[in-house]
Design a protein around this motif. Structure first.
Motif, PDB file in Angstrom:
ATOM      1  N   PRO A 130       0.802  -1.230   0.000  1.00 14.89           N
ATOM      2  CA  PRO A 130       0.000   0.000   0.000  1.00 14.89           C
ATOM      3  C   PRO A 130       0.832   1.276   0.000  1.00 14.89           C
ATOM      4  O   PRO A 130       0.515   2.232  -0.730  1.00 14.89           O
ATOM      5  N   LYS A 134       0.717   3.964  -3.031  1.00 18.03           N
ATOM      6  CA  LYS A 134       0.304   5.355  -2.834  1.00 18.03           C
ATOM      7  C   LYS A 134       1.354   6.324  -3.375  1.00 18.03           C
ATOM      8  O   LYS A 134       1.014   7.347  -3.993  1.00 18.03           O
ATOM      9  N   ALA A 162     -10.382  10.768   2.398  1.00 19.14           N
ATOM     10  CA  ALA A 162     -10.956   9.610   3.080  1.00 19.14           C
ATOM     11  C   ALA A 162     -11.992   9.997   4.120  1.00 19.14           C
ATOM     12  O   ALA A 162     -12.770   9.151   4.561  1.00 19.14           O
ATOM     13  N   ARG A 165     -12.624   8.713  10.513  1.00 19.82           N
ATOM     14  CA  ARG A 165     -13.122   7.436  11.008  1.00 19.82           C
ATOM     15  C   ARG A 165     -13.456   7.578  12.489  1.00 19.82           C
ATOM     16  O   ARG A 165     -12.698   8.187  13.243  1.00 19.82           O
ATOM     17  N   GLU A 179      -7.721  -3.691   5.083  1.00 17.41           N
ATOM     18  CA  GLU A 179      -7.605  -2.385   4.423  1.00 17.41           C
ATOM     19  C   GLU A 179      -7.379  -2.527   2.919  1.00 17.41           C
ATOM     20  O   GLU A 179      -7.829  -1.699   2.135  1.00 17.41           O
ATOM     21  N   CYS A 181      -4.729  -3.362  -0.613  1.00 19.01           N
ATOM     22  CA  CYS A 181      -3.447  -2.850  -1.114  1.00 19.01           C
ATOM     23  C   CYS A 181      -3.619  -1.617  -2.004  1.00 19.01           C
ATOM     24  O   CYS A 181      -3.005  -0.587  -1.771  1.00 19.01           O
ATOM     25  N   GLN A 183      -6.815  -0.206  -2.727  1.00 15.66           N
ATOM     26  CA  GLN A 183      -7.994   0.581  -2.349  1.00 15.66           C
ATOM     27  C   GLN A 183      -7.668   1.778  -1.455  1.00 15.66           C
ATOM     28  O   GLN A 183      -8.251   2.850  -1.644  1.00 15.66           O
ATOM     29  N   PRO A 184      -6.733   1.662  -0.479  1.00 16.37           N
ATOM     30  CA  PRO A 184      -6.416   2.843   0.330  1.00 16.37           C
ATOM     31  C   PRO A 184      -5.899   4.020  -0.489  1.00 16.37           C
ATOM     32  O   PRO A 184      -6.055   5.177  -0.091  1.00 16.37           O
ATOM     33  N   PRO A 188      -9.816   5.693  -0.745  1.00 15.59           N
ATOM     34  CA  PRO A 188      -9.662   5.578   0.711  1.00 15.59           C
ATOM     35  C   PRO A 188     -10.960   5.802   1.482  1.00 15.59           C
ATOM     36  O   PRO A 188     -11.108   5.340   2.606  1.00 15.59           O
ATOM     37  N   ASN A 189     -11.912   6.495   0.866  1.00 13.89           N
ATOM     38  CA  ASN A 189     -13.171   6.759   1.553  1.00 13.89           C
ATOM     39  C   ASN A 189     -14.024   5.508   1.712  1.00 13.89           C
ATOM     40  O   ASN A 189     -14.935   5.474   2.542  1.00 13.89           O
ATOM     41  N   ASN A 191     -13.289   2.441   2.959  1.00 12.97           N
ATOM     42  CA  ASN A 191     -13.171   1.859   4.302  1.00 12.97           C
ATOM     43  C   ASN A 191     -13.578   2.852   5.389  1.00 12.97           C
ATOM     44  O   ASN A 191     -14.108   2.463   6.427  1.00 12.97           O
TER      45      ASN A 191
END
Length: 410
Positions: A130, A134, A162, A165, A179, A181, A183-184, A188-189, A191
């Motif tokens: 991740p 990024k 994101a 949280r 989380e 690899c 997708q964050p 990111p929103n 999760n």
């Protein structure tokens, strides 16, 4: 299907498994009727039945058989691993297990050309970490005009916020979340929205930052040993929380969810991890499995948009959860447009849209035509690969369904 493996061959675990799968096939051909690549290409070798014959012949042949060539691998590479054929099959053929064996064998017998090996190695190294992903994504967004088109289309034009949280530990009910690899970085929103919605339902998400990529990318790019190493690392990261009574392990990407649910099978022969892997698979839940069991009336949805839902192959064919998201969204009051040929793959299929861009684009455009037929305001899905692939066409906005639910709450 009759097989002709020798006694010596059947001493090998992968041949015994291949023999079991092959013998369950009655070569009826029903699978071809729902195979996306067969529908596009019309070649028997680009349908499940033809690929099964190719793998059978390869596995039964001697090591130096000249009939096993790059052309054999081409037809195996063109398979999306969507598992639509498994849903259709009246005999319960576990095609994806045979495909994993066949791809590993062709990789060993017919080494790839250097450029192809470099592409696959680069994808594995770029996508599975991740932090690295990024950093590469930020670099790509900065120098967007220089990025190759197939990759540029998959990148959000600007970094995605994101949101915040909630503190999950304040709830008695605790779940883990994978989380992911990519997708964050790409969404990111997703999760974060999941954490906010579950918080409203009295469920907290326990962080486990040591867990990383589920292992599917390595595994399906024929680095299966590396994939199993990632499985073991994730089990080690989650196990203390499992022993502490964690209720479930939530996945918001259906591709990851399908893979984690098979951890038990993949490490069944590992004496150190077999029991733990089986337990992890039993705890794995796609997000929709969590929400469908809750009292959704407490969510108080105020805004309801007109949606078209694309059900990822890994949700409907691998996890057998077709219709589950539709039901949850319907209970929340969202209007869902009908989608023709909803069982067909969008062409994302992990890294397929990069390694097979021409076929992937045809499948994407066909899928979007069907999704947009009911004039939805937004297309929603349940897998980051499908989301970025469909969004890359720059047509109707594409989001994860939990983000739309989160935005509709007051």
């Amino acid at each position: 299907m009759q097989t002709h493996f020798t006694e010596e061959d059947l001493k090998k675990p992968h041949i015994r498994e291949a023999d079991r799968v092959l013998r369950s096939c009655v070569h009826c051909g029903f699978c071809n009727a729902t195979c996306p690549t067969y529908q596009l290409l019309g070649d028997e070798r680009d349908g499940p039945r033809g690929r099964i014959y190719l793998m059978k012949e390869m596995l039964e042949s001697p090591e130096d058989d000249t009939q096993v060539t790059e052309e054999t691998r081409l037809h195996l590479d063109r398979c999306l691993t969507c598992r639509n054929c498994e849903t259709t099959c009246p005999s319960g053929v576990e095609y994806h297990k045979l495909l994993d064996i066949g791809r590993a064998e062709i990789e060993r017998r017919v080494p790839r050309r250097p450029a192809d090996r470099a592409l696959r190695y680069g994808l594995r190294k770029a996508l599975v970490e991740p932090g690295r992903f990024k950093a590469l994504l930020k670099l790509g967004q900065t120098f967007r005009p220089l990025v190759p088109g197939a990759l540029r289309d998959k990148m959000p034009p600007t970094p995605v916020d994101a949101g915040t949280r909630p503190e999950g530990r304040r709830h008695a009910r605790q779940m883990l979340i994978l989380e992911g690899c990519v997708q964050p970085g790409l969404s990111p929103n997703t999760n974060a929205a999941t954490a906010r919605v579950l918080d409203r339902l009295g469920i907290g998400l326990t962080p486990a930052p040591e867990a990383g990529c589920c292992g599917a990318i390595d595994f399906h790019l024929n680095a299966q040993d590396d994939g199993r190493a990632r499985i073991r690392a994730n089990i080690d990261a989650w196990w203390p929380h499992v022993e502490a009574g964690c209720e479930a392990i939530v996945q918001t990407a259906s591709g990851c969810g399908a893979f984690v649910k098979e951890y038990g099978e993949m490490l069944a022969d590992d004496p150190d991890y077999a029991h733990k892997a089986e337990r992890i698979s039993a705890l794995a839940r796609d997000l929709v499995e969590v929400l469908r069991d809750e009292d959704l009336a407490t969510l108080e949805v105020k805004e309801r948009r007109r949606l078209a839902f694309h059900c990822p192959c890994t949700l409907q064919h691998a996890q057998k959860l077709g219709g589950a998201v539709d039901q949850v969204l319907g209970r929340l009051g969202f209007a869902l447009t009908p989608v023709q040929d909803a069982h067909l793959c969008c062409g994302s299929a992990g890294t397929y849209s990069i390694t097979q861009p021409e076929l992937a684009t045809q499948l994407r455009d066909n899928k979007l035509d069907n999704l947009e037929a009911g004039n939805p305001e937004v297309i929603v899905t349940a897998n980051i690969g499908c989301q970025t692939h469909l969004a890359g066409a720059n047509r109707t906005p594409v989001r994860h369904w939990i983000e739309i639910v989160d935005e509709a709450l007051t």
